[in-house]
Design a protein around this motif. Structure first.
Motif, PDB file in Angstrom:
ATOM      1  N   UNK A  33       0.802  -1.224   0.000  1.00 20.10           N
ATOM      2  CA  UNK A  33       0.000   0.000   0.000  1.00 20.10           C
ATOM      3  C   UNK A  33       0.835   1.274   0.000  1.00 20.10           C
ATOM      4  N   UNK A  34       2.148   1.138   0.175  1.00 20.52           N
ATOM      5  CA  UNK A  34       3.046   2.296   0.210  1.00 20.52           C
ATOM      6  C   UNK A  34       4.270   1.973  -0.637  1.00 20.52           C
ATOM      7  N   UNK A  35       4.097   1.967  -1.939  1.00 16.98           N
ATOM      8  CA  UNK A  35       5.116   1.494  -2.874  1.00 16.98           C
ATOM      9  C   UNK A  35       6.434   2.262  -2.756  1.00 16.98           C
ATOM     10  N   UNK A  36       6.372   3.596  -2.678  1.00 15.16           N
ATOM     11  CA  UNK A  36       7.582   4.402  -2.515  1.00 15.16           C
ATOM     12  C   UNK A  36       8.627   4.128  -3.577  1.00 15.16           C
ATOM     13  N   UNK A  37       9.854   3.813  -3.132  1.00 18.89           N
ATOM     14  CA  UNK A  37      10.940   3.523  -4.060  1.00 18.89           C
ATOM     15  C   UNK A  37      10.959   2.091  -4.550  1.00 18.89           C
ATOM     16  N   UNK A  38       9.991   1.294  -4.143  1.00 22.51           N
ATOM     17  CA  UNK A  38       9.871  -0.076  -4.635  1.00 22.51           C
ATOM     18  C   UNK A  38      10.731  -1.088  -3.926  1.00 22.51           C
ATOM     19  N   UNK A  39      11.324  -0.739  -2.795  1.00 24.16           N
ATOM     20  CA  UNK A  39      12.231  -1.654  -2.100  1.00 24.16           C
ATOM     21  C   UNK A  39      11.558  -2.913  -1.589  1.00 24.16           C
ATOM     22  N   UNK A  40      10.466  -2.763  -0.847  1.00 20.75           N
ATOM     23  CA  UNK A  40       9.733  -3.934  -0.377  1.00 20.75           C
ATOM     24  C   UNK A  40       9.117  -4.690  -1.558  1.00 20.75           C
ATOM     25  N   UNK A  41       8.585  -3.927  -2.519  1.00 20.72           N
ATOM     26  CA  UNK A  41       7.940  -4.537  -3.677  1.00 20.72           C
ATOM     27  C   UNK A  41       8.910  -5.399  -4.476  1.00 20.72           C
ATOM     28  N   UNK A  42      10.140  -4.919  -4.655  1.00 20.07           N
ATOM     29  CA  UNK A  42      11.137  -5.675  -5.421  1.00 20.07           C
ATOM     30  C   UNK A  42      11.395  -7.033  -4.790  1.00 20.07           C
ATOM     31  N   UNK A  43      11.513  -7.060  -3.478  1.00 19.47           N
ATOM     32  CA  UNK A  43      11.761  -8.316  -2.781  1.00 19.47           C
ATOM     33  C   UNK A  43      10.597  -9.273  -2.940  1.00 19.47           C
ATOM     34  N   UNK A  44       9.390  -8.744  -2.855  1.00 14.34           N
ATOM     35  CA  UNK A  44       8.202  -9.588  -3.002  1.00 14.34           C
ATOM     36  C   UNK A  44       8.118 -10.161  -4.408  1.00 14.34           C
ATOM     37  N   UNK A  45       8.285  -9.299  -5.417  1.00 17.54           N
ATOM     38  CA  UNK A  45       8.187  -9.725  -6.809  1.00 17.54           C
ATOM     39  C   UNK A  45       9.242 -10.774  -7.139  1.00 17.54           C
ATOM     40  N   UNK A  46      10.439 -10.614  -6.594  1.00 15.00           N
ATOM     41  CA  UNK A  46      11.511 -11.580  -6.856  1.00 15.00           C
ATOM     42  C   UNK A  46      11.165 -12.980  -6.342  1.00 15.00           C
ATOM     43  N   UNK A  47      10.241 -13.064  -5.401  1.00 16.54           N
ATOM     44  CA  UNK A  47       9.884 -14.352  -4.806  1.00 16.54           C
ATOM     45  C   UNK A  47       8.641 -14.973  -5.438  1.00 16.54           C
ATOM     46  N   UNK A  48       8.029 -14.272  -6.401  1.00 18.45           N
ATOM     47  CA  UNK A  48       6.809 -14.766  -7.027  1.00 18.45           C
ATOM     48  C   UNK A  48       7.104 -15.619  -8.260  1.00 18.45           C
TER      49      UNK A  48
END
Length: 307
Positions: A33-48
């Motif tokens: 819900x708080x994409x920002x610079x994509x740091x958390x998102x990158x880690x999640x996407x890498x695991x999908x």
């Protein structure tokens, strides 16, 4: 297309703790819900593998970063997260496996003087997370009456002498509008406890930032819709940065409502949609703090959706 993460935008706080906390399933669906610079998102996407991440952020500067993510893994929406349920319904996502919200102001926002978030730079009193929103900190400071100003400072900044500061603001603005962060800082410093000027000014800025962005109402809306967004057994991870936010999250996870009022069924079981994973919030490690001092006030709470 390679995924580009902006480290200058925001260093993801407690990244490993968040990822472990929401237990990524490669085929699962998740919400940042708080994409920002994509740091958390990158880690999640890498695991999908066949899973998907739905990301939200109201700051227009984040959209360019989101474009570097592969579209088959990420759907980005520039909107406040109070609209998450509606957008997920629109996308046909159904209930998701996990949800993340990092409630802090990003390093990018703090380090951009014209955004008006920082006490270190002199800039326009803006403080909007969405630069298209009509109300700025300048608007509030120059138009609110003394009662309104005192309430903002008292409830959102927990300022003990809020009324005195509010009266000083009213008096100062009769001579000239208060337009910059430097003006506001110079005005309130005399009211600060001795040797605690920086903390005091930060709380003043926090109060007006919360009011500008309607932050606590946004968080309350998120918590109230979270049970409909997350499937039974799924998890929610929320990082807060001050006691007002953390109290709402703690109360909701413990009791099912932000007021912290326990309701029980006939067997004495607490009626709540989530159960807290831990009694106390997780905090950043000493190693993380040595690399990112801005994480020092972060508190992570994780809830598990009741089956």
């Amino acid at each position: 297309m390679p995924t580009t993460i902006s480290k200058s935008y925001h260093i993801p706080v407690m990244l490993d703790e968040v990822i472990q906390g929401i237990r990524i399933v490669p085929t699962g669906k998740y919400v940042d819900l708080t994409f920002g610079g994509g740091g958390h998102a990158k880690k999640i996407v890498d695991m999908l593998s066949t899973g998907h991440l739905f990301a939200f952020d109201r700051d227009a500067d984040t959209a360019e970063i989101a474009c570097s993510f592969p579209s088959h893994y990420l759907t980005f929406t520039r909107a406040p997260f109070r609209f998450a349920k509606e957008f997920l319904y629109f996308y046909g996502a159904g209930q998701v496996n996990g949800l993340l919200a990092d409630l802090g102001v990003s390093s990018h926002q703090i380090d951009t003087p014209e955004r008006g978030f920082s006490t270190r730079f002199d800039g326009i009193l803006d403080m909007r997370m969405d630069i298209h929103s009509p109300r700025t900190a300048q608007t509030i400071i120059n138009r609110y009456n003394v009662t309104q100003l005192a309430e903002v400072l008292h409830y959102y900044g927990e300022i003990a002498n809020a009324l005195s500061v509010a009266k000083a603001i009213i008096k100062a603005r009769t001579h000239r509008p208060i337009e910059t962060t430097g003006q506001l800082k110079d005005l309130v410093v005399p009211f600060a406890p001795k040797s605690k000027e920086n903390q005091y000014v930060s709380k003043i800025f926090q109060a007006f930032r919360i009011e500008v962005n309607n932050e606590l109402a946004e968080l309350e809306s998120l918590l109230n819709q979270s049970a409909q967004i997350i499937k039974p057994g799924g998890r929610m991870a929320i990082i807060s940065y001050h006691s007002l936010e953390d109290r709402l999250v703690k109360n909701f996870l413990n009791t099912g409502n932000i007021l912290g009022q326990i309701q029980q069924d006939g067997y004495g079981n607490i009626l709540r949609p989530f159960s807290p994973l831990q009694k106390k919030p997780l905090i950043p490690s000493e190693k993380e703090l040595s690399q990112n001092k801005r994480a020092r006030s972060a508190r992570l709470r994780i809830g598990i959706r009741v089956e």
